[in-house]
Design a protein around this motif. Structure first.
Motif, mmCIF file in Angstrom:
data_model
loop_
_atom_site.group_PDB
_atom_site.id
_atom_site.type_symbol
_atom_site.label_atom_id
_atom_site.label_comp_id
_atom_site.label_asym_id
_atom_site.label_seq_id
_atom_site.Cartn_x
_atom_site.Cartn_y
_atom_site.Cartn_z
ATOM 1 N N LEU A 59 6.024 -7.478 14.368
ATOM 2 C CA LEU A 59 5.031 -6.337 14.839
ATOM 3 C C LEU A 59 5.037 -5.953 16.347
ATOM 4 N N ALA A 62 0.084 -2.405 15.993
ATOM 5 C CA ALA A 62 -0.577 -2.173 14.923
ATOM 6 C C ALA A 62 -1.396 -0.978 14.718
ATOM 7 N N LYS A 129 1.812 -3.864 1.098
ATOM 8 C CA LYS A 129 3.070 -4.020 1.434
ATOM 9 C C LYS A 129 3.417 -2.607 2.209
ATOM 10 N N ARG A 131 1.560 -0.313 3.671
ATOM 11 C CA ARG A 131 0.684 -0.190 4.895
ATOM 12 C C ARG A 131 1.183 -0.891 5.856
ATOM 13 N N SER A 132 1.370 -2.303 5.651
ATOM 14 C CA SER A 132 1.907 -3.177 6.686
ATOM 15 C C SER A 132 3.302 -2.788 6.855
#
Length: 441
Positions: A59, A62, A129, A131-132
């Motif tokens: 990541l 965010a 899942k 979204r992330s």
């Protein structure tokens, strides 16, 4: 019978040079430049600093708000810059530059070639899942997918349409994806069916993609509720409203969305990304990009890491001819002229086209002869010539009455105009001025 929309449309030369070229890897550049806004809505919030080490899938930024999407690293290496860098349009925009060091992936990503068919039972887990993984509409709009797959209260969906039309000339990314990843796309459709609580999914494919039609049709026989519809090769058949009209016969009213007529449309690239996120725990950090045009030695379809400079891909395709007139990000009808050929590939980059002067040079304008060709071509039933006159006279009331906000900016009007008037540019300017005026009220 092939399906199509009832109003307007044009038939530009397809130039599908890359349609028979398999997806390949271009390799990794020395440095990638990853924009933190690759979607409609708020830019993602940067979570790394200069000097940090990252892996493929780490990541980087965010989601910052409901209408936003996270950004992940497409390479492993060291973050060397977190600053504004010149992008596709020549403007500075926030990016994260990473020096490539090997190709180490996050352990949670399933890198095997095995196709996973058992869909999770928990819809909340599926949405989490998606979204992330930072999935957004990859047909060009860039709308965060979790929002699009959440049905608002009071609305009902009974038809999911997978958009495999790819009606823009030269582009072949979706075509190759359907040919090579067809079953994964179908499983992605079943995942969306589960989220939407419906059984019906239709994969719409342009008739100029016979291999994709054959492959997908054969695969759908194994999956109940997923069917193929072949559409007429007409531009802009891939527009949401045009595709819904072609497949279902329903008309999306002015100012309304597909969900208002019970439909959800997703690009096949987006659906493939959904499969990878849900079944393989893989964030969206790479996509298929077509490199083509009449001014490049050879065409290609590259599975490209986000942040790769466009110039890196172009170099892989041989010599550029002396008659190069324009480099276009996207398709020739709705794409944008690249001010900076070193600009990075994003989640929304479907192609890089190198077009000759013959295809890209703008010819001198002549007076409108009121032939009506732009009216006949407009798939939204608008009057582009009248819109052009109204915007040039700054007549906002007339623009409102002409429903210019319904324009989908497909460029059919400008393509057909014998006077070579910049009708598309006028429509874009009209929409911008009208929205600014409405905001001030």
């Amino acid at each position: 019978m092939t399906k199509t929309f009832p109003i307007g449309g044009i038939h530009p030369d397809k130039h599908k040079i890359a349609g028979d070229i398999a997806i390949s890897s271009p390799g990794l550049p020395e440095i990638v430049y990853i924009p933190i806004k690759q979607h409609i809505g708020a830019p993602a919030k940067i979570m790394v600093n200069k000097g940090d080490k990252v892996k493929v899938g780490s990541l980087l930024a965010a989601a910052d708000g409901v209408v936003s999407a996270p950004i992940h690293s497409s390479v492993s290496g060291e973050v060397i810059k977190v600053e504004d860098i010149i992008g596709e349009f020549g403007y500075y925009e926030p990016m994260i530059a990473i020096k490539v060091e090997g190709d180490v992936w996050e352990d949670c990503i399933d890198r095997s070639d095995e196709i996973v068919r058992e869909i999770p039972d928990d819809c909340e887990e599926i949405i989490a899942k998606i979204r992330s993984a930072g999935i957004v509409g990859m047909g060009g709009a860039g709308y965060p997918t979790p929002i699009k797959t959440t049905i608002p209260e009071g609305k009902k969906v009974d038809c999911l349409i997978l958009n495999g039309i790819e009606c823009e000339p030269f582009l072949a990314a979706d075509d190759r994806l359907m040919q090579e990843k067809g079953e994964q796309i179908i499983i992605g459709a079943k995942i969306l069916n589960k989220l939407l609580g419906i059984q019906k999914a239709i994969i719409a494919i342009d008739e100029n993609k016979p291999k994709a039609i054959e492959i997908i049709t054969k695969l759908t026989k194994r999956y109940v509720g997923v069917n193929v519809r072949v559409c007429e090769s007409k531009y802009p058949q891939g527009g949401e409203k045009q595709l819904i009209a072609a497949i279902t016969g329903r008309e999306v009213p002015s100012g309304k969305l597909p969900i208002d007529v019970g439909c959800i449309v997703q690009n096949v690239g987006t659906v493939f990304a959904i499969y990878e996120a849900v079944m393989k725990n893989k964030p969206l950090f790479e996509r298929v990009v077509t490199i083509s045009g009449d001014s490049i030695e050879k065409s290609a379809n590259f599975m490209t890491r986000v942040g790769t400079p466009a110039s890196f891909l172009i170099e892989k395709c041989g010599q550029i001819s002396d008659n190069l007139g324009q480099i276009v990000f996207g398709g020739p009808m709705m794409g944008t002229s690249a001010v900076n050929p070193d600009a990075p590939i994003t989640k929304l980059t479907s192609g890089i086209l190198l077009l000759s002067c013959a295809l890209s040079d703008k010819q001198p304008e002549t007076p409108c002869i009121r032939c009506g060709k732009c009216l006949d071509a407009c798939p939204m039933g608008l009057q582009p010539n009248a819109i052009a006159r109204a915007v040039r006279s700054h007549n906002l009331d007339a623009l409102q009455e002409l429903h210019v906000l319904d324009c989908i900016e497909c460029g059919s009007c400008a393509y057909t105009c014998p006077a070579r008037l910049p009708l598309l540019d006028c429509c874009k300017l009209a929409k911008m001025e009208l929205r600014q005026h409405q905001t001030k009220k």
